[in-house]
Design a protein around this motif. Structure first.
Motif, PDB file in Angstrom:
ATOM      1  N   LEU A 168       0.848  -1.182   0.000  1.00 44.93           N
ATOM      2  CA  LEU A 168       0.000   0.000   0.000  1.00 44.93           C
ATOM      3  C   LEU A 168       0.881   1.227   0.000  1.00 44.93           C
ATOM      4  O   LEU A 168       2.008   1.208   0.514  1.00 44.93           O
ATOM      5  CB  LEU A 168      -0.911   0.016   1.239  1.00 44.93           C
ATOM      6  N   GLU A 171      -0.958   6.628   1.615  1.00 46.37           N
ATOM      7  CA  GLU A 171      -2.351   6.979   1.881  1.00 46.37           C
ATOM      8  C   GLU A 171      -3.238   5.757   2.000  1.00 46.37           C
ATOM      9  O   GLU A 171      -4.448   5.865   2.054  1.00 46.37           O
ATOM     10  CB  GLU A 171      -2.869   7.890   0.761  1.00 46.37           C
ATOM     11  N   ASN A 173      -3.537   3.299  -0.245  1.00 50.38           N
ATOM     12  CA  ASN A 173      -4.024   2.785  -1.530  1.00 50.38           C
ATOM     13  C   ASN A 173      -3.142   1.645  -2.017  1.00 50.38           C
ATOM     14  O   ASN A 173      -1.912   1.649  -1.807  1.00 50.38           O
ATOM     15  CB  ASN A 173      -4.045   3.896  -2.577  1.00 50.38           C
ATOM     16  N   ASP A 174      -3.731   0.671  -2.691  1.00 49.85           N
ATOM     17  CA  ASP A 174      -2.983  -0.489  -3.224  1.00 49.85           C
ATOM     18  C   ASP A 174      -2.138  -0.037  -4.431  1.00 49.85           C
ATOM     19  O   ASP A 174      -2.662   0.479  -5.412  1.00 49.85           O
ATOM     20  CB  ASP A 174      -3.975  -1.572  -3.644  1.00 49.85           C
ATOM     21  N   THR A 175      -0.828  -0.280  -4.325  1.00 46.76           N
ATOM     22  CA  THR A 175       0.065   0.101  -5.442  1.00 46.76           C
ATOM     23  C   THR A 175       0.084  -0.941  -6.546  1.00 46.76           C
ATOM     24  O   THR A 175       0.527  -0.671  -7.662  1.00 46.76           O
ATOM     25  CB  THR A 175       1.503   0.300  -4.941  1.00 46.76           C
TER      26      THR A 175
END
Length: 716
Positions: A168, A171, A173-175
């Motif tokens: 992640l 922030e 969010n999944d990279t």
């Protein structure tokens, strides 16, 4: 007691080892492979994001190469110094257990933290080398090196479970990536100076009989003193397996002193009519000493000189007689012969390339150019070159120019020295000048040409340089001296009229008689004409004289009689007592049937002439300049009944097909210039290279056209 014996044996073997090795210095090179072991105690590099709990250890490999010098300090002790490059690459890893969130829930995973360091430094390694026995060497020392490169490559990777789990971002969010914190570049806070303690063992293997060249397998260990990076406890120790090649100059041995005795004996002969055998009287001796010295020896020479006298008896009778007869084709002798020599004509014209070529970066005249001494220049005739090849004539270029300068005393020449303007000759105008001065020196010192008649100019590339200038053939063609003259005769083509001769009777037979009380040691027959004494027939032999000796005239075209005057025969005798005698005779005057006589008397004959156009410029076929003058000259010699054949040639440069077309264009242009439509013209191209194309002059002379003219002589 046992320990004492072992120590004694050790020192005896060490002394023997030293006594067999009298060399005091060693020079060499070394190289090898390293096994690097890294230890550390840090979690990240300064200012480089990393989530690793801690880096502890790693491994890697590298190379170690450089130069060495060793100097003897004592019987078994040496001081060594090495300068080289050492690479200390290694990879630090740490596997961290973590929890991975998957679509089906959580699972155990492994997060791998990897930091690869790439370190190279150049350093100096002073050491003490101990030679305990034989060819075994043990060394200890230090290494101080400056880093020339400190690079890193970092990444964190989810290695388990395979194919599941991603990172992640900040922030949440999944990279979509299974790696993070991937960085590379220069290592911050890398320590510039690296210090190591070192130790090792090696064994020297001789490579030649004198043991001056040695191959040395080595095992060396480096223990770190300094860190690789500040405040990281990151150190590396290294084990190196390598090979050194050492050269040990052999000291000069002490000079050897030698004593010699030398006799210098002069002998004088005094005739004496009262003795029948030689008598000998030894003279008084005078002694002197000389000393000569070279790098290895001192020679003291005792020289004993004296003058001895030999009394010789009276001379013995020595007589001889020589008679000239002719021998016809049936082997019948003709007394008091009158030889008839008939002439036949064959002419040739060769272009004269006005360039002298030089080897790379030198101004010395190459040995292929024919050099004469002062005496030989007086005898040199251009017509003598008829039987030589075109390149052999060209290699007499300076002699031809020297001869023509003598014959044209108001003519002057200009020598333009050039260089290839590439490589070692780049911009070397001084070399160009020396090349021109070398040509000038030969013409002034050997041919006696006033130096005021010779002007020297210099430049880099020739004005009409061969291009492209970087091709090996063109480089060789541009290393030259160009020769120009205000008188066209100086560098005009060579036109030689050859007169072949046939004789009737074809053989001169010398009838010989000799009488010698002391016996003949040797005898010699010489045949010549007064007008050409240097063109003579000679035969010399030891022992008993022959009753007859034959001179087959046509086999010796260079010395066949050429004038309407008698052949003179001489018989030279020398007996076993050293006495000499000469007898002489002559034939009837010769009759010469010259070319002019045959034409006046309308005796049928053929005249064959061979012409070559002056060398075409590279890739050119135009008939202009010197070529136009030659074609005009040829047109004047061609008769209406002449048969003409024109052959075009090229050098090896370029494709076969292109050169074939180029040579045909040259042949056609020549045919058009001669204005003889019935002439046969053919382009040969490079299918037949006329001359050696490894020589620049050979390539120039291949850019030519040959014209062969055969004319029936009808008489006047």
């Amino acid at each position: 007691m046992r320990t004492t014996m072992l120590v004694l044996v050790f020192f005896v073997l060490s002394f023997v080892s030293y006594s067999q090795d009298t060399l005091n210095h060693k020079f060499g090179i070394y190289g090898g492979m390293n096994l690097n072991n890294h230890t550390a105690d840090f979690n990240k590099l300064a200012e480089i994001p990393n989530c690793c709990p801690e880096f502890r250890e790693g491994t890697g490999n590298g190379i170690n190469i450089g130069i060495l010098y060793e100097m003897r300090l004592g019987r078994v002790l040496w001081l060594g110094t090495r300068l080289g490059i050492l690479s200390l690459d290694g990879i630090l890893k740490n596997e961290e257990l973590t929890t991975i969130i998957t679509p089906s829930g959580t699972t155990d995973g492994i997060l791998e933290h990897k930091l690869e360091g790439k370190f190279s430094n150049i350093g100096i390694e002073p050491s003490l080398i101990y030679n305990p026995i034989g060819n075994v060497l043990i060394n200890v020392g230090i290494r101080a090196g400056l880093n020339i490169s400190s690079k890193y490559d970092q990444v964190e990777t989810i290695t388990k479970p395979e194919g599941v789990g991603t990172f992640l971002d900040a922030e949440g969010n999944d990279t979509g990536l299974r790696t993070r914190n991937k960085y590379n570049g220069d290592i911050p806070n890398a320590v510039s100076l690296q210090l190591f303690a070192s130790g090792g063992i090696s064994y020297e293997l001789p490579l030649n009989k004198s043991n001056s060249l040695r191959a040395t397998p080595e095992l060396q260990y480096y223990f770190p003193i300094t860190e690789l990076v500040e405040n990281t406890k990151w150190k590396v120790n290294s084990l190196r397996l390598g090979l050194a090649i050492k050269y040990a100059p052999i000291p000069k041995p002490p000079k050897q002193k030698l004593f010699e005795r030398q006799y210098e004996i002069d002998t004088i002969e005094i005739p004496n009519e009262l003795i029948t055998q030689r008598a000998y009287r030894k003279g008084g001796e005078i002694t002197r000493n000389e000393t000569n010295e070279d790098d290895n020896t001192i020679v003291v020479r005792e020289i004993i000189s004296r003058i001895d006298t030999i009394y010789i008896p009276k001379s013995y009778r020595l007589n001889g007689q020589i008679t000239i007869v002719g021998l016809d084709t049936l082997g019948v002798e003709i007394p008091k012969p009158r030889f008839i020599v008939e002439e036949f004509v064959s002419n040739r014209l060769d272009p004269l390339l006005n360039y002298v070529f030089f080897d790379e970066n030198t101004y010395k005249l190459p040995t292929r150019y024919k050099k004469l001494n002062l005496t030989e220049t007086n005898e040199f005739e251009i017509e003598q070159l008829f039987y030589d090849s075109t390149l052999q004539i060209y290699h007499n270029l300076l002699n031809i120019i020297g001869k023509r300068m003598r014959e044209n005393p108001t003519a002057s020449i200009t020598l333009i020295g050039c260089n290839s303007d590439i490589g070692m000759e780049k911009g070397n105008i001084d070399l160009s000048k020396k090349r021109a001065e070398e040509v000038k020196s030969y013409l002034t010192s050997v041919w006696g040409i006033d130096e005021k008649r010779i002007k020297v100019e210099t430049r880099n590339l020739p004005q009409k340089a061969s291009t492209p200038i970087s091709e090996p053939d063109k480089i060789a063609e541009n290393r030259r001296v160009e020769i120009y003259s205000d008188n066209p005769k100086i560098i005009a083509p060579i036109f030689i009229e050859k007169i072949d001769r046939q004789a009737n009777p074809p053989i001169v037979r010398f009838k010989l008689v000799a009488e010698s009380e002391a016996g003949l040691k040797n005898w010699m027959v010489v045949g010549y004409q007064n007008t050409a004494k240097t063109n003579k027939f000679e035969h010399k032999q030891e022992g008993t004289i022959r009753q007859e000796l034959d001179w087959e005239l046509e086999q010796y075209q260079k010395i066949i009689p050429k004038y309407a005057e008698p052949i003179i025969g001489e018989l030279h005798l020398e007996d076993n007592k050293g006495s000499k005698h000469k007898s002489q005779t002559q034939s009837e005057p010769l009759e010469i049937i010259s070319i002019q006589q045959k034409r006046v008397n309308k005796i049928g004959d053929y005249e064959v002439e061979k012409f070559s156009l002056i060398l075409f410029d590279f890739d050119k076929s135009a008939i202009d300049g010197q070529n136009q003058k030659i074609t005009d000259f040829i047109k004047e010699r061609i008769k209406p009944n002449s048969e003409i054949e024109i052959l075009g040639y090229t050098d090896r440069t370029g494709s076969v097909e292109y050169n074939k077309n180029l040579s045909q264009r040259r042949a056609n242009a020549t045919k058009e210039a001669l204005k003889r439509t019935e002439a046969k013209s053919q382009g040969i191209g490079q299918e037949k290279l006329l001359y050696d194309n490894d020589l620049p002059e050979g390539r120039f002379y291949c850019r030519t056209v040959e014209i062969i003219v055969k004319t029936k002589i009808k008489g006047e």
